[in-house]
Design a protein around this motif. Structure first.
Motif, mmCIF file in Angstrom:
data_model
loop_
_atom_site.group_PDB
_atom_site.id
_atom_site.type_symbol
_atom_site.label_atom_id
_atom_site.label_comp_id
_atom_site.label_asym_id
_atom_site.label_seq_id
_atom_site.Cartn_x
_atom_site.Cartn_y
_atom_site.Cartn_z
ATOM 1 N N PRO A 81 23.455 130.743 -17.370
ATOM 2 C CA PRO A 81 23.505 129.422 -16.732
ATOM 3 C C PRO A 81 23.767 128.330 -17.760
ATOM 4 N N SER A 82 24.494 127.310 -17.348
ATOM 5 C CA SER A 82 24.818 126.202 -18.236
ATOM 6 C C SER A 82 24.133 124.946 -17.740
ATOM 7 N N ILE B 98 27.181 120.128 -10.960
ATOM 8 C CA ILE B 98 28.253 120.885 -10.325
ATOM 9 C C ILE B 98 27.849 122.329 -10.080
ATOM 10 N N SER B 99 26.975 122.867 -10.898
ATOM 11 C CA SER B 99 26.499 124.238 -10.718
ATOM 12 C C SER B 99 25.276 124.423 -11.606
ATOM 13 N N ASP B 100 24.512 125.468 -11.354
ATOM 14 C CA ASP B 100 23.335 125.825 -12.155
ATOM 15 C C ASP B 100 22.287 124.711 -12.150
ATOM 16 N N GLY B 101 22.380 123.828 -13.142
ATOM 17 C CA GLY B 101 21.444 122.723 -13.278
ATOM 18 C C GLY B 101 21.843 121.871 -14.458
ATOM 19 N N VAL B 102 21.136 120.787 -14.686
ATOM 20 C CA VAL B 102 21.397 119.901 -15.818
ATOM 21 C C VAL B 102 20.078 119.579 -16.503
ATOM 22 N N ARG B 103 20.062 119.729 -17.824
ATOM 23 C CA ARG B 103 18.885 119.326 -18.601
ATOM 24 C C ARG B 103 18.934 117.822 -18.785
#
Length: 509
Positions: free
Chosen positions: A214-215, A351-356
């Motif tokens: 995941p990014s 946009i996908s996965d998640g954001v830190r």
């Protein structure tokens, strides 16, 4: 040395080949990122009709856990319309790449069965000249209110379309009394994907640039994208600027479709920069001076309920910071100028996965979908609660639009004949698309008024072929916003704009 080296290579190659039949390389295992998993259910207490297929069963994954493709979105809404007696599907356009655009009408089974009669009555409500005062008042008391819920006009603002799927399933299949009661009083029209070509382009970029890991870095290509990104349609046109011009097939179909339903509430769902939180209406100045009184009134009511829904879940949000309602070609502004109470959402883009995030937490894609979904439900609940008053206010504003004593009664726009026949045809086509009334002079007449530079004239002759667009008509605010020559911003805003330009060298628009 040369011979020995070659022999060594042969030996290694044989050994590797021999071992390859006995062992398979292990697939990379995705890292477990704390905070990436989001397990809060969307509707924890809801029960559903088993005859209506779940989005999960059609997608092959949990709705909202990752972006659905345009084809998957189409499959879900077609299945809902095919199995739920509360839902009816309409195709309203085809994109440049040939993808179908749909809206899904969801209401009680009884309302769906009399849908054409409801739409006919809405025509009467929208044009008070066509009915008596008593009949208009009766319609405002008895008709269901119409909510037009529009998602993802920018194709890379992914979470909104997945929220639309979850919302559509909940309304089409839930057996709970609150949902049944809502659909007795509302007709909910869901446009789940306004830009399928842009979403397809974004989805392909994500697929090509991701790995099994995941990014969550918002600078990665999964989140930052490569040019031209998925924001625009096939020809890289921003369709959230096209509501007054109708240059794109997607826009033309949507303008006509929404115009036919005369919604009393109009919502558009967006995303913004990934390190932000969540924005909704009301906006800040400048407001287009033609935005009707009823729209300004309901800004605060919908915002209060929207905020309460986020407060209950401890989510961050804000209003009034940067979005404005000056340009009439935005989705929500266009809806407002047609007398619909309106809202606009901006969710931090994931946009996908998640954001830190900067504080170190991770916001997952599924949580961003949940934010959009809670927002939509909160708005529909507000509309249901205030249905009669929203309809009364809508009718009162439309009566002002056509009144001989109303604010638009004294003005008619004249478009002079021209040798540029193509340009005149394009103009009249646009007026027709927007549902405006217009007339062509058959003989010369004289009139006094002002030209486009504000210069007064008296007894000017107008020749046959002149096109007249009266401002006094059902869509008067939108006519004015599109055709008037010099709308004025407030002095207070202009002072703020000057300070912004002097201090930072940028505009607040």
């Amino acid at each position: 040395m040369s011979f020995t080296c070659s022999k060594w290579f042969v030996y290694v190659a044989v050994a590797v080949a021999a071992g390859a039949t006995n062992a398979q390389p292990a697939a990379p295992k995705p890292s477990d990122l704390p905070g990436l998993t989001y397990e809060m259910p969307f509707f924890p207490e809801a029960k559903y009709d088993p005859a209506v297929p779940t989005p999960d069963s059609l997608l092959g994954f949990e709705v909202g856990s990752r972006p659905a493709t345009p084809a998957q979105i189409e499959a879900v809404i077609q299945a809902l319309a095919g199995k739920s007696p509360r839902a009816k599907l309409f195709e309203y356009a085809r994109s440049h790449e040939g993808r179908a655009l749909y809206y899904l009408v969801i209401s009680s089974q009884a309302n769906i069965q009399r849908l054409e009669q409801i739409r006919t009555d809405l025509d009467k409500l929208a044009d008070p000249r066509s009915v008596s005062k008593e009949e208009g008042d009766r319609l405002a008391e008895t008709l269901p209110a119409v909510a037009w819920m529009a998602y993802a006009i920018h194709g890379d603002e992914m979470s909104s379309s997945d929220a639309a799927l979850a919302l559509a399933y909940h309304l089409a299949a839930a057996t709970d009394e609150p949902v049944k009661n809502m659909l007795e009083e509302l007709v909910v029209i869901i446009d789940p994907l306004m830009n399928p070509d842009g979403r397809e382009r974004c989805w392909k970029d994500v697929t090509e640039n991701r790995t099994v890991q995941p990014s969550v870095d918002d600078q990665s290509l999964i989140h930052a994208q490569v040019w031209p990104s998925g924001r625009m349609n096939h020809y890289l046109f921003d369709m959230n600027r096209d509501w007054i011009f109708g240059t794109q097939p997607e826009s033309r179909g949507r303008i006509a479709a929404a115009g036919r339903w005369h919604p009393q509430f109009f919502m558009e769902s967006h995303e913004m920069w990934p390190q932000d939180t969540f924005l909704f209406q009301p906006g800040r100045e400048p407001l287009n001076p033609n935005i009707p009184t009823n729209v300004r009134k309901w800004f605060e009511v919908f915002a209060r309920d929207h905020a309460a829904a986020f407060d209950r879940l401890g989510w961050r949000y804000y209003t009034g910071e940067w979005n404005e309602e000056w340009y009439p070609g935005y989705s929500s502004s266009w809806g407002a100028l047609r007398n619909a109470a309106e809202n606009l959402y901006e969710q931090a883009q994931i946009i996908s996965d998640g954001v830190r995030r900067r504080e170190g937490t991770i916001q997952s894609y599924r949580e961003s979908v949940h934010h959009q979904l809670v927002s939509s439900m909160a708005n529909l609940e507000t509309l249901q609660t205030h249905r009669r008053q929203v309809l009364r206010d809508y009718l009162a504003e439309r009566r002002k639009n056509v009144s001989a004593d109303g604010p638009y009664a004294a003005r008619t726009f004249a478009v002079l004949p021209s040798a540029n026949a193509g340009r005149l045809r394009a103009f009249t086509d646009l007026m027709t698309l927007q549902g405006f009334e217009m007339y062509t002079l058959q003989r010369e007449f004289t009139a006094s008024g002002k030209d486009r530079l504000g210069r007064e004239f008296h007894d000017k002759p107008f020749s046959p072929g002149t096109i007249l667009v009266p401002n006094r008509q059902p869509e008067a605010p939108l006519v004015a916003a599109m055709l008037e020559f010099d709308p004025h911003m407030t002095p207070e805003f202009l002072n703020e704009e000057r300070r912004e330009l002097l201090r930072f060298g940028r505009s607040r628009l």
